[in-house]
Design an enzyme around this catalytic site. Sequence first.
Site, PDB file in Angstrom:
ATOM      1  N   PRO A  45       0.853  -1.192   0.000  1.00 37.36           N
ATOM      2  CA  PRO A  45       0.000   0.000   0.000  1.00 37.36           C
ATOM      3  C   PRO A  45       0.889   1.243   0.000  1.00 37.36           C
ATOM      4  CG  PRO A  45       0.061  -1.006   2.194  1.00 37.36           C
ATOM      5  CD  PRO A  45       0.836  -1.912   1.291  1.00 37.36           C
ATOM      6  N   MET A  46       0.567   2.216  -0.845  1.00 40.20           N
ATOM      7  CA  MET A  46       1.340   3.465  -0.852  1.00 40.20           C
ATOM      8  C   MET A  46       0.394   4.642  -1.032  1.00 40.20           C
ATOM      9  SD  MET A  46       4.866   2.570  -2.861  1.00 40.20           S
ATOM     10  CE  MET A  46       4.152   1.586  -4.169  1.00 40.20           C
ATOM     11  N   ALA A  47       0.312   5.462   0.019  1.00 41.78           N
ATOM     12  CA  ALA A  47      -0.583   6.616  -0.006  1.00 41.78           C
ATOM     13  C   ALA A  47      -0.168   7.556  -1.136  1.00 41.78           C
ATOM     14  CB  ALA A  47      -0.507   7.341   1.334  1.00 41.78           C
ATOM     15  N   GLN A 126      -6.670  -1.259   3.155  1.00 41.98           N
ATOM     16  CA  GLN A 126      -5.926  -0.984   4.385  1.00 41.98           C
ATOM     17  C   GLN A 126      -6.545   0.183   5.155  1.00 41.98           C
ATOM     18  OE1 GLN A 126      -2.021   1.011   4.744  1.00 41.98           O
ATOM     19  NE2 GLN A 126      -1.271  -0.940   5.554  1.00 41.98           N
ATOM     20  N   CYS A 156       2.766   3.283   9.531  1.00 40.15           N
ATOM     21  CA  CYS A 156       2.972   4.617   8.961  1.00 40.15           C
ATOM     22  C   CYS A 156       3.715   5.523   9.942  1.00 40.15           C
ATOM     23  CB  CYS A 156       1.620   5.238   8.598  1.00 40.15           C
ATOM     24  SG  CYS A 156       1.849   6.897   7.949  1.00 40.15           S
ATOM     25  N   LYS A 195      -0.122  -4.921   8.917  1.00 41.87           N
ATOM     26  CA  LYS A 195       1.198  -4.567   8.370  1.00 41.87           C
ATOM     27  C   LYS A 195       1.861  -3.632   9.374  1.00 41.87           C
ATOM     28  CE  LYS A 195       3.411  -2.364   4.370  1.00 41.87           C
ATOM     29  NZ  LYS A 195       3.765  -1.012   4.828  1.00 41.87           N
ATOM     30  N   GLY A 257      10.562  -4.680   2.458  1.00 39.72           N
ATOM     31  CA  GLY A 257      11.646  -3.731   2.686  1.00 39.72           C
ATOM     32  C   GLY A 257      12.810  -3.951   1.763  1.00 39.72           C
ATOM     33  N   GLY A 280       7.119  -2.187  -2.627  1.00 40.11           N
ATOM     34  CA  GLY A 280       6.565  -0.834  -2.663  1.00 40.11           C
ATOM     35  C   GLY A 280       7.256   0.044  -3.674  1.00 40.11           C
TER      36      GLY A 280
HETATM   37  C1  LIG Z   1       4.925   7.080  -1.078  1.00 42.84           C
HETATM   38  C2  LIG Z   1       4.722   6.001  -0.068  1.00 42.84           C
HETATM   39  C3  LIG Z   1       3.496   5.855   0.542  1.00 42.84           C
HETATM   40  C4  LIG Z   1       3.295   4.826   1.477  1.00 42.84           C
HETATM   41  N1  LIG Z   1       2.050   4.659   2.027  1.00 42.84           N
HETATM   42  C5  LIG Z   1       1.816   3.594   2.843  1.00 42.84           C
HETATM   43  C6  LIG Z   1       0.500   3.293   3.289  1.00 42.84           C
HETATM   44  O1  LIG Z   1      -0.486   3.957   2.941  1.00 42.84           O
HETATM   45  N2  LIG Z   1       0.352   2.208   4.103  1.00 42.84           N
HETATM   46  C7  LIG Z   1       1.405   1.409   4.489  1.00 42.84           C
HETATM   47  O2  LIG Z   1       1.225   0.434   5.216  1.00 42.84           O
HETATM   48  N3  LIG Z   1       2.651   1.678   4.057  1.00 42.84           N
HETATM   49  C8  LIG Z   1       2.871   2.728   3.232  1.00 42.84           C
HETATM   50  N4  LIG Z   1       4.113   2.931   2.729  1.00 42.84           N
HETATM   51  C9  LIG Z   1       5.189   1.973   3.067  1.00 42.84           C
HETATM   52  C10 LIG Z   1       5.262   0.853   2.012  1.00 42.84           C
HETATM   53  O3  LIG Z   1       4.074   0.108   1.972  1.00 42.84           O
HETATM   54  C11 LIG Z   1       6.444  -0.099   2.289  1.00 42.84           C
HETATM   55  O4  LIG Z   1       6.248  -0.672   3.544  1.00 42.84           O
HETATM   56  C12 LIG Z   1       7.785   0.618   2.273  1.00 42.84           C
HETATM   57  O5  LIG Z   1       7.904   1.488   1.173  1.00 42.84           O
HETATM   58  C13 LIG Z   1       8.956  -0.393   2.262  1.00 42.84           C
HETATM   59  O6  LIG Z   1       8.880  -1.226   1.144  1.00 42.84           O
HETATM   60  P1  LIG Z   1       9.822  -0.985  -0.173  1.00 42.84           P
HETATM   61  O7  LIG Z   1      11.244  -0.982   0.304  1.00 42.84           O
HETATM   62  O8  LIG Z   1       9.489  -2.110  -1.080  1.00 42.84           O
HETATM   63  O9  LIG Z   1       9.438   0.361  -0.707  1.00 42.84           O
HETATM   64  C14 LIG Z   1       4.349   3.957   1.818  1.00 42.84           C
HETATM   65  C15 LIG Z   1       5.590   4.120   1.201  1.00 42.84           C
HETATM   66  C16 LIG Z   1       5.780   5.113   0.257  1.00 42.84           C
HETATM   67  C17 LIG Z   1       7.103   5.231  -0.419  1.00 42.84           C
END
Ligand SMILES: Cc1cc2nc3c(=O)[nH]c(=O)nc-3n(C[C@H](O)[C@H](O)[C@H](O)COP(=O)(O)O)c2cc1C
Length: 427
Positions: A45-47, A126, A156, A195, A257, A280
């Site tokens: 999930p990414m806001a 989520q 978050c 999460k 991660g 992500g």
């Molecule tokens: C722009 C952005 C928005 C995010 N929004 C959320 C969110 O809404 N909910 C959540 O659980 N994690 C959020 N995350 C965290 C990601 O889901 C993820 O846990 C984190 O980026 C690590 O994974 P990665 O290394 O694959 O990016 C966000 C990350 C980014 C970069």
Amino acid sequence: MKKRYTLEQKRWDDPAEHTMPEHSRVPASFTIGNVKIAPATVLAPMAGVTDTVFRRFIKNASQFTSATDDAVDRASNVDSVTSNQQSGCGLIMTEFTSADGLSRMRETKRKRYLTYYDDEHPISAQLFGSNPATLADSARIVEDAGFDLVDLNLGCPAKRVVACNGGSGLLRDLPLIETIFRAVRAAVTIPFTVKFRMGWNDDHIVCVPLARLAEDCGLNAVALHARTREDGYTGQARWEYIAAVKDAVRIPVIGNGDIRTPEDAAAMVDATRCDAVMIGRAAPSNPWIFRQIAQYTAAKEATGIGTYDIPTDQVRYRMIRTYFQMLVDEIALEEAAEATRAAALTEAGQIAARARHRDAVGKMKQFASWFTHGIPNGSALRKAIFEAKSGPAVLDSVEVFFTNQSTRAVREFEEDGELLATTAYCD
Ligand SMILES: Cc1cc2nc3c(=O)[nH]c(=O)nc-3n(C[C@H](O)[C@H](O)[C@H](O)COP(=O)(O)O)c2cc1C
């Protein structure tokens, strides 16, 4: 001014390089409750990012076969191995939604927040919040809206979320987490997942007891972003904590991660024995990552050697156009739906429509900087997109750039007689 959770702030500091471990691969499937997820990959999930347009875009980019995509066609061995699968991305998740907001919203607004299309299944919604009753109500709304799973955000790090005790703020209060887990679990029958980050800081790491609590309260899976709240996005994700969680519970564990490549995904499975991987930040800059993981896995199974396709610049440009066109189409659809509800847009409706247009153009600009990363003349395309003022104008600038780029490549080819690289532009 409202601070956005932007991708730009969250680039990798100093990414670790992994090589594909000899025997490990991302599992072909796993199940969360009664929901089968194949392959075992999850779009994080990414806001501000994982709205319905982006989610469908990623699902499409993850398909193995496409008449227009020569890079994919070459991966014929993948199709035979995974012919029963639709997409290399097994599960998608919405951006986080405030449980307080959701339970207060009017029906029409709620629908916009929880919009998804049939081809997005299986899909998880989520939620974040800290009030057990409100979270339980919102989980019911999510279930009624037809989502396959509901997820609670305990990761978050954003100050405005933590200030209301939501997201990673809750990691300091395990008893309250237990009350929330039990309230939400009792409220819905769909699978319920959480999460979370490892803990608030290194002096307060709670991921193992938290995962056990989740299991005891009847949650169906856990996903760990292996950093603390204080880590933000710095340093390396500490995958050893994913392994510790995996050792502690029997419900599925999703590792998250710092996965940027298929090799990283396999290395995470190797290091942690997690049941699935979640990706992500790599997705917006490389929308093919899920397909590449599936290709890598299938090729490895078939031949013992992991290989995957790297998209040509031509394919990248096409992808940019596709995504932008999807954003423009989605706005047109929303407006058509509104027009059928009311003969003319009210003043409030017009303000909302203008905000949606601005938002879509903002997204195009944000993604332009990611998709065009490292391609020839990418800075010229970024400049053109940043100067455009509307969705159609952005599309035009991509079109012009794309045409000029193709013409230039063909000219260079004719002048130099060079076959190298230019073949990518000549289809
Ligand atoms: C722009 C952005 C928005 C995010 N929004 C959320 C969110 O809404 N909910 C959540 O659980 N994690 C959020 N995350 C965290 C990601 O889901 C993820 O846990 C984190 O980026 C690590 O994974 P990665 O290394 O694959 O990016 C966000 C990350 C980014 C970069």
